[in-house]
Design an enzyme around this catalytic site. Structure first.
Site, PDB file in Angstrom:
ATOM      1  N   GLY A  36      26.477 -58.730 -22.193  1.00  0.00           N
ATOM      2  CA  GLY A  36      26.447 -57.268 -22.318  1.00  0.00           C
ATOM      3  C   GLY A  36      25.179 -56.691 -21.715  1.00  0.00           C
ATOM      4  N   ALA A  37      24.789 -57.251 -20.565  1.00  0.00           N
ATOM      5  CA  ALA A  37      23.504 -56.877 -19.950  1.00  0.00           C
ATOM      6  C   ALA A  37      23.584 -55.572 -19.169  1.00  0.00           C
ATOM      7  CB  ALA A  37      23.041 -58.002 -19.025  1.00  0.00           C
ATOM      8  N   ASN A  38      24.763 -54.994 -19.070  1.00  0.00           N
ATOM      9  CA  ASN A  38      24.906 -53.802 -18.230  1.00  0.00           C
ATOM     10  C   ASN A  38      24.633 -52.501 -18.975  1.00  0.00           C
ATOM     11  OD1 ASN A  38      27.672 -54.606 -19.373  1.00  0.00           O
ATOM     12  ND2 ASN A  38      27.913 -52.434 -18.919  1.00  0.00           N
ATOM     13  N   GLY A  40      22.821 -50.481 -22.766  1.00  0.00           N
ATOM     14  CA  GLY A  40      22.137 -50.495 -24.053  1.00  0.00           C
ATOM     15  C   GLY A  40      21.056 -51.557 -24.180  1.00  0.00           C
ATOM     16  N   GLY A  42      21.216 -54.771 -24.195  1.00  0.00           N
ATOM     17  CA  GLY A  42      21.292 -55.870 -23.237  1.00  0.00           C
ATOM     18  C   GLY A  42      20.645 -55.497 -21.923  1.00  0.00           C
ATOM     19  N   SER A 161      22.623 -57.560 -37.341  1.00  0.00           N
ATOM     20  CA  SER A 161      22.540 -56.141 -37.684  1.00  0.00           C
ATOM     21  C   SER A 161      22.159 -55.979 -39.139  1.00  0.00           C
ATOM     22  CB  SER A 161      23.894 -55.470 -37.444  1.00  0.00           C
ATOM     23  OG  SER A 161      23.894 -54.152 -37.956  1.00  0.00           O
ATOM     24  N   TYR A 186      33.223 -54.412 -38.678  1.00  0.00           N
ATOM     25  CA  TYR A 186      32.057 -54.570 -37.786  1.00  0.00           C
ATOM     26  C   TYR A 186      30.943 -55.318 -38.526  1.00  0.00           C
ATOM     27  CZ  TYR A 186      27.677 -53.587 -35.457  1.00  0.00           C
ATOM     28  OH  TYR A 186      26.427 -53.732 -34.881  1.00  0.00           O
TER      29      TYR A 186
HETATM   30  N1  LIG Z   1      22.293 -50.000 -31.301  1.00  0.00           N
HETATM   31  C1  LIG Z   1      22.029 -50.369 -32.548  1.00  0.00           C
HETATM   32  O1  LIG Z   1      21.398 -49.632 -33.331  1.00  0.00           O
HETATM   33  C2  LIG Z   1      22.467 -51.714 -33.039  1.00  0.00           C
HETATM   34  C3  LIG Z   1      22.149 -52.070 -34.362  1.00  0.00           C
HETATM   35  C4  LIG Z   1      22.479 -53.347 -34.812  1.00  0.00           C
HETATM   36  C5  LIG Z   1      23.109 -54.228 -33.961  1.00  0.00           C
HETATM   37  N2  LIG Z   1      23.441 -53.835 -32.706  1.00  0.00           N
HETATM   38  C6  LIG Z   1      24.119 -54.820 -31.847  1.00  0.00           C
HETATM   39  O2  LIG Z   1      23.493 -54.873 -30.593  1.00  0.00           O
HETATM   40  C7  LIG Z   1      24.433 -55.239 -29.604  1.00  0.00           C
HETATM   41  C8  LIG Z   1      24.364 -54.271 -28.440  1.00  0.00           C
HETATM   42  O3  LIG Z   1      24.544 -52.969 -28.940  1.00  0.00           O
HETATM   43  P1  LIG Z   1      24.257 -51.682 -28.058  1.00  0.00           P
HETATM   44  O4  LIG Z   1      23.848 -50.618 -29.016  1.00  0.00           O
HETATM   45  O5  LIG Z   1      23.392 -52.006 -26.934  1.00  0.00           O
HETATM   46  O6  LIG Z   1      25.739 -51.352 -27.577  1.00  0.00           O
HETATM   47  P2  LIG Z   1      26.288 -50.733 -26.198  1.00  0.00           P
HETATM   48  O7  LIG Z   1      25.282 -49.865 -25.567  1.00  0.00           O
HETATM   49  O8  LIG Z   1      27.623 -50.179 -26.551  1.00  0.00           O
HETATM   50  O9  LIG Z   1      26.487 -52.012 -25.267  1.00  0.00           O
HETATM   51  C9  LIG Z   1      27.424 -52.978 -25.638  1.00  0.00           C
HETATM   52  C10 LIG Z   1      27.513 -54.000 -24.548  1.00  0.00           C
HETATM   53  O10 LIG Z   1      28.466 -55.006 -24.949  1.00  0.00           O
HETATM   54  C11 LIG Z   1      29.418 -55.161 -23.905  1.00  0.00           C
HETATM   55  N3  LIG Z   1      30.708 -55.607 -24.420  1.00  0.00           N
HETATM   56  C12 LIG Z   1      31.492 -55.046 -25.346  1.00  0.00           C
HETATM   57  N4  LIG Z   1      32.631 -55.752 -25.492  1.00  0.00           N
HETATM   58  C13 LIG Z   1      32.551 -56.790 -24.617  1.00  0.00           C
HETATM   59  C14 LIG Z   1      33.410 -57.859 -24.287  1.00  0.00           C
HETATM   60  N5  LIG Z   1      34.617 -58.006 -24.857  1.00  0.00           N
HETATM   61  N6  LIG Z   1      33.014 -58.752 -23.362  1.00  0.00           N
HETATM   62  C15 LIG Z   1      31.826 -58.625 -22.756  1.00  0.00           C
HETATM   63  N7  LIG Z   1      30.962 -57.615 -23.009  1.00  0.00           N
HETATM   64  C16 LIG Z   1      31.332 -56.703 -23.935  1.00  0.00           C
HETATM   65  C17 LIG Z   1      29.522 -53.772 -23.291  1.00  0.00           C
HETATM   66  O11 LIG Z   1      30.141 -53.862 -22.023  1.00  0.00           O
HETATM   67  P3  LIG Z   1      30.881 -52.579 -21.371  1.00  0.00           P
HETATM   68  O12 LIG Z   1      29.793 -51.708 -20.837  1.00  0.00           O
HETATM   69  O13 LIG Z   1      31.721 -53.203 -20.327  1.00  0.00           O
HETATM   70  O14 LIG Z   1      31.651 -51.911 -22.471  1.00  0.00           O
HETATM   71  C18 LIG Z   1      28.049 -53.419 -23.224  1.00  0.00           C
HETATM   72  O15 LIG Z   1      27.435 -54.066 -22.153  1.00  0.00           O
HETATM   73  C19 LIG Z   1      25.800 -55.274 -30.288  1.00  0.00           C
HETATM   74  O16 LIG Z   1      26.093 -56.612 -30.617  1.00  0.00           O
HETATM   75  C20 LIG Z   1      25.559 -54.480 -31.565  1.00  0.00           C
HETATM   76  O17 LIG Z   1      26.397 -54.918 -32.608  1.00  0.00           O
HETATM   77  C21 LIG Z   1      23.140 -52.603 -32.219  1.00  0.00           C
END
Ligand SMILES: NC(=O)c1ccc[n+]([C@@H]2O[C@H](COP(=O)([O-])OP(=O)(O)OC[C@H]3O[C@@H](n4cnc5c(N)ncnc54)[C@H](OP(=O)(O)O)[C@@H]3O)[C@@H](O)[C@H]2O)c1
Length: 321
Positions: A36-38, A40, A42, A161, A186
């Site tokens: 998910g490096a593209n 947020g 990642g 999380s 989730y």
């Molecule tokens: N943000 C927070 O406050 C928070 C808090 C606790 C935990 N987290 C965890 O941190 C991680 C990243 O969160 P984020 O906030 O950065 O979310 P985000 O901005 O929505 O980014 C999510 C990333 O995961 C990828 N992804 C989703 N489904 C996928 C799949 N089936 N196969 C491959 N890649 C997939 C997305 O790809 P696409 O762009 O192609 O959709 C995107 O690159 C998640 O695991 C989340 O549970 C986040």
């Protein structure tokens, strides 16, 4: 990093400064795979690792979005060493193909990609509930596929999380077939991902392996408080202004990525550890050891979950542990 989340008594808390990038050691001899490096967290983890010289493999499900992320990193880090691998965690065939395609040794795998909610119960290509199947089991399958490419001392870091605190697993209904609530599922998928990480680490210790499996979380991190990266994250000035007061309890994803990066390459990191932001309620701030609840660390739950993951994915994970 300059974040002051708590104001002295009687004062209005200042708006914290935008955090600096973490100061990392020279990583030019390290290779890190980030799922998910593209987008947020990642994306920002990738940028921070690449800025320190690491070779980063961006494992993403969209080649187009991955290309935009590569361009955004290279705009800030000329000469960044980046490669892209296709990965859809919601399809075990894609997970296996991604693992096969990796032809370099890895010093760290950041299991970051995740779906944070779905409108109704959705399933993976293999018929598993999407969040349990992708966030938790998909990453375990990926790490299993990469096992023989993990270099000595490699770290496998699972993004957990705070939601794991209030999300004990229902081992009899991991796939939420008896009732689905998005936020609950989730949280359970994050609990499962973390429990599998801690179980992997216990198994590696028991087998005398020198890899480290651990977890890290970003606190509460949002795009709108993140710095702009054209093509990847572009919060509008209005949205950014409206979000400013939230800075007391919420941070940008650049800051949220820091504990994840620290877990991958920082000092003082041990197998079975858990890192998160060290500020108020672990919501924001620089990396510090975090607390995982007993239901996440339970070895009994972890062993039963591991067996359930093997059954659900049809994979034998013996080679991994
Ligand atoms: N943000 C927070 O406050 C928070 C808090 C606790 C935990 N987290 C965890 O941190 C991680 C990243 O969160 P984020 O906030 O950065 O979310 P985000 O901005 O929505 O980014 C999510 C990333 O995961 C990828 N992804 C989703 N489904 C996928 C799949 N089936 N196969 C491959 N890649 C997939 C997305 O790809 P696409 O762009 O192609 O959709 C995107 O690159 C998640 O695991 C989340 O549970 C986040």
């Amino acid at each position: 990093m300059r974040i002051s989340a708590v104001a002295p008594r009687g004062m209005i808390a200042p708006v914290p400064a935008v955090p600096d990038l973490p100061v990392l050691p020279d990583l030019s001899d390290r290779t890190v795979l980030v799922t998910g490096a593209n987008a947020g967290l990642g994306y920002f983890a990738t940028e921070q690792l690449a800025a320190a010289g690491a070779h980063v493999l961006l494992a993403c499900r969209s080649a187009e979005r991955a290309a935009r992320a590569v361009a955004a990193v290279r705009a800030r880090v000329p000469g960044a060493r980046l490669d892209v691998a296709g990965l859809d965690l919601a399809d075990l065939g894609s997970v296996a193909a991604c693992a096969r395609a990796v032809d370099v040794g890895l010093d760290a795998v950041l299991c970051n990609a995740g779906v944070t909610g779905t409108d109704g119960r959705r399933t993976t290509a293999d018929g598993l509930e999407l969040m349990m199947g992708g966030n938790a089991f998909g990453h375990l399958a990926l790490v299993a596929g990469l096992a023989d490419r993990l270099r000595p001392g490699a770290r496998v870091v699972t993004v957990g999380s705070i939601a794991s605190r209030w999300s004990p697993l229902d081992l009899d209904d991991l796939q939420a077939e008896r009732g689905f609530r998005s936020f609950r599922q989730y949280g359970r998928s994050k609990t499962a991902a973390m429990a599998l990480a801690f179980t992997l680490d216990r198994r590696w210790r028991a087998a005398g392996r020198d890899g480290l499996a651990l977890a890290a979380h970003p606190g509460f991190a949002v795009d709108v408080l993140s710095p702009s990266r054209p093509g990847v994250v572009e919060p509008s000035a209005v949205a950014r202004r409206l979000a400013r007061p939230a800075r007391l309890l919420v941070q940008g994803k650049d800051a949220g990525a820091w504990p994840l990066v620290h877990a991958c390459v920082g000092a003082g990191v041990r197998g079975g550890g858990y890192w998160g932001p060290g500020g108020v309620q672990e919501l924001l701030g620089p990396p510090a050891p975090a607390r995982a609840h007993d239901h996440v660390r339970s070895s009994d739950t972890g062993d039963r979950l591991w067996a359930a993951a093997e059954q659900a994915t049809g994979l034998s994970l013996a080679g991994l542990a």
